[in-house]
Motif scaffolding. Structure first.
Motif, PDB file in Angstrom:
ATOM      1  N   VAL A 309       0.867  -1.164   0.000  1.00 52.83           N
ATOM      2  CA  VAL A 309       0.000   0.000   0.000  1.00 52.83           C
ATOM      3  C   VAL A 309       0.910   1.222   0.000  1.00 52.83           C
ATOM      4  O   VAL A 309       1.492   1.584   1.026  1.00 52.83           O
ATOM      5  N   VAL A 310       1.061   1.830  -1.151  1.00 52.77           N
ATOM      6  CA  VAL A 310       1.954   2.973  -1.311  1.00 52.77           C
ATOM      7  C   VAL A 310       1.094   4.227  -1.295  1.00 52.77           C
ATOM      8  O   VAL A 310       0.436   4.573  -2.284  1.00 52.77           O
ATOM      9  N   ALA A 311       1.084   4.881  -0.149  1.00 51.52           N
ATOM     10  CA  ALA A 311       0.179   6.014   0.049  1.00 51.52           C
ATOM     11  C   ALA A 311       0.589   6.746   1.320  1.00 51.52           C
ATOM     12  O   ALA A 311       1.604   6.419   1.945  1.00 51.52           O
ATOM     13  N   ASP A 312      -0.197   7.718   1.698  1.00 48.04           N
ATOM     14  CA  ASP A 312       0.018   8.403   2.972  1.00 48.04           C
ATOM     15  C   ASP A 312      -0.132   7.382   4.106  1.00 48.04           C
ATOM     16  O   ASP A 312      -1.170   6.719   4.236  1.00 48.04           O
ATOM     17  N   ILE A 313       0.905   7.239   4.925  1.00 51.06           N
ATOM     18  CA  ILE A 313       0.913   6.186   5.943  1.00 51.06           C
ATOM     19  C   ILE A 313      -0.184   6.412   6.973  1.00 51.06           C
ATOM     20  O   ILE A 313      -0.923   5.488   7.330  1.00 51.06           O
ATOM     21  N   GLY A 314      -0.305   7.635   7.467  1.00 49.40           N
ATOM     22  CA  GLY A 314      -1.313   7.924   8.482  1.00 49.40           C
ATOM     23  C   GLY A 314      -2.723   7.675   7.989  1.00 49.40           C
ATOM     24  O   GLY A 314      -3.555   7.081   8.696  1.00 49.40           O
ATOM     25  N   ARG A 315      -3.021   8.109   6.763  1.00 51.62           N
ATOM     26  CA  ARG A 315      -4.370   7.915   6.213  1.00 51.62           C
ATOM     27  C   ARG A 315      -4.650   6.432   5.979  1.00 51.62           C
ATOM     28  O   ARG A 315      -5.781   5.964   6.162  1.00 51.62           O
TER      29      ARG A 315
END
Length: 527
Positions: A309-315
């Motif tokens: 999952v390559v995305a904003d970690i917090g979100r």
């Protein structure tokens, strides 16, 4: 304005408060531009110290620290700290002076290809060969240094360009680019793996701390009862006081954290880079791996995630937490509770004998003297291993371990930068080897009126190397040292020096030194 004035005006626009560096004749215009600005130039005793200061400022604040050096040996001395920031994912902007453009086409005094030298250890670097590119170059250097994943950038300013007139103005700063929300397909696959797992385990890395993702991570842990183990650089993302924490990957006198890794049937890695800790010894053959980070995983046989999952970690963690809160996953914390108990028992102990102490036995007394929000900076050496494995950490960015480049000598200058950057007590923990590499920065610290505590573990040896040699061959060579009287050394700088010899003296010394407004040095003889 002159190009040097423009560069400094750009630093002001970026919000820079301190530039750490050494003066040089090729940067004369730049130095006087700094003098007439709102930016404080901090002359240090060695360029490596300047780079480490910028490195730690960036890691603690998320805003690029700035270091400055002249050409030739000044630039090469800066290189280690720049490389450390680059591998530790710490935002840093390095500025180096250079000779005039008219002499760079030929062999010339102190002139080397600095831009080429810095290429492997920066995200981007450039020569400012025209005054009218300064504004764009400075903005780009800061944007790229601070953009996830952060790192080092470098600008070279030739002395003749520095004095030329510029016709442009500083560019405005903008809000940082935000990462996208996770895509549904990848998120659904992680959910499927969580449903299938019976013994899932979260592995937190530097990215979990760096991206300020601790709050949604802690919420996810509380919602699911998932256990958490961290890399050395992920310490504090989940508090070690939390019953779900198994501390770091190497914690436990009998490898309890490693045992949990081997027993897990799903590893959910959060903000993890393989440069932090080699996954080859995780013992997870056949174990599913889900990778949550701002970049795809490195291609490595020992780390081959089923889903990324390559995305904003917090979100991403927020979305998982919401789903888990509405889903009965039925994880039983009993499978790791006993391992947690053994780790806590091993960590929470005091010295039972007089000096020389074991480093790990000293740490509970140091932890007792420090508030949860206080900052411990660890140098590199055998003591680093003890701190990483046995020093409970309760908040993000309060136990700073260099484990990308893992360079000795970072603690003393790093303590100075931390003291300027955070509103908390600071302790710099180092061995006698690392301490004397940059001990001269004690003068810089006292000149600035800093107040932090330096703890020096003394064994008259490059102890970690000795340990490894003895493990391999049964003997060691080339590692022995001698040391000056460090208490007298500290006092020569006007610093309070201590040499505790018993557990009671250790407790009293830490209690007095850590909360002091001045500088202190504590020399501790260790096994």
């Amino acid at each position: 304005m002159k190009a040097s004035d423009l560069l400094v005006a750009c630093l002001e626009r970026e919000g820079v408060e301190h530039v750490f560096g050494l003066p040089g004749e090729e940067m004369e215009d730049l130095l006087f531009s700094l003098r007439d600005s709102e930016v404080t130039f901090v002359p240090v005793r060695h360029e490596q110290g300047a780079a480490f200061m910028a490195d730690l400022h960036g890691r603690l604040t998320g805003e690029a620290g700035v270091c400055l050096a002249t050409l030739g040996p000044g630039a090469t001395n800066l290189l280690t700290g720049v490389a450390d920031a680059h591998l530790d994912k710490s935002p840093l902007v390095a500025i180096t002076a250079q000779g005039g453009l008219e002499r760079l086409h030929q062999e010339s005094h102190q002139a080397i290809d600095v831009v080429g030298t810095f290429e492997p250890v920066t995200k981007w670097n450039a020569q400012l060969n025209d005054p009218d590119i300064v504004h764009e170059s400075v903005r780009k250097a800061f944007k790229l240094a601070e953009y996830e994943k952060p790192g080092a950038t470098h600008l070279e300013l030739p002395e003749d360009v520095a004095s030329e007139e510029a016709t442009v103005e500083p560019l405005p700063t903008r809000e940082r680019v935000r990462f996208a929300a996770p895509d549904e397909t990848s998120l659904d696959r992680v959910k499927e793996l969580l449903k299938e797992a019976e013994r899932p385990l979260i592995v937190t890395g530097n990215g979990a701390v760096r991206t300020r993702a601790a709050e949604p991570l802690r919420d996810l842990v509380a919602t699911t009862d998932l256990p958490v183990v961290s890399t050395y650089m992920g310490k504090g993302a989940v508090s070690d006081a939390d019953p779900h924490s198994l501390m770091t990957l190497d914690s436990g006198a009998h490898g309890e954290a490693t045992e949990a890794m081997a027993a897990a049937d799903l590893l959910l890695t959060v903000g993890y880079d393989i440069a932090e800790h080699d996954p080859d010894d995780w013992g997870h053959e056949g174990t599913a791996v889900a990778h949550v980070d701002s970049e795809p995983a490195e291609v490595y046989e020992a780390y081959d995630p089923e889903v990324e999952v390559v995305a904003d970690i917090g979100r991403t963690l927020e979305r998982l937490g919401e789903w888990c809160g509405a889903t009965d996953l039925g994880f039983d914390p009993e499978w790791y509770a006993g391992l947690r108990e053994h780790i806590v028992e091993d960590v929470d102990r005091e010295p039972s004998a007089e000096a020389p102490f074991a480093v790990r036995d000293v740490l509970p007394l140091l932890r007792e003297a420090m508030a949860p929000e206080d900052v411990l900076i660890s140098d590199v050496g055998s003591h680093k291993m003890a701190i990483a494995q046995n020093f409970p950490t309760y908040e993000p960015n309060t136990c700073i371990v260099s484990n990308g480049l893992a360079s000795m000598g970072i603690a003393v200058p790093g303590g100075l930068a931390a003291d300027l950057a955070v509103d908390a007590d600071v302790v710099a923990a180092t061995g006698d080897g690392g301490f004397l590499m940059n001990a001269a920065e004690l003068e810089t610290a006292t000149r600035l009126g800093c107040g932090y505590t330096v703890v020096v573990f003394v064994d008259d040896d490059y102890g970690l190397i000795s340990e490894k040699q003895e493990a391999h061959t049964g003997e060691s060579f080339g590692t022995g040292l001698t040391n000056p009287d460090l208490v007298t050394f500290a006092e020569s700088f006007g610093i309070d020096g201590y040499r505790p010899e018993s557990p009671a003296e250790l407790r009293e010394t830490f209690g007095r030194a850590v909360g002091s407004d001045g500088m202190s040095l504590v020399e501790i003889s260790v096994e």
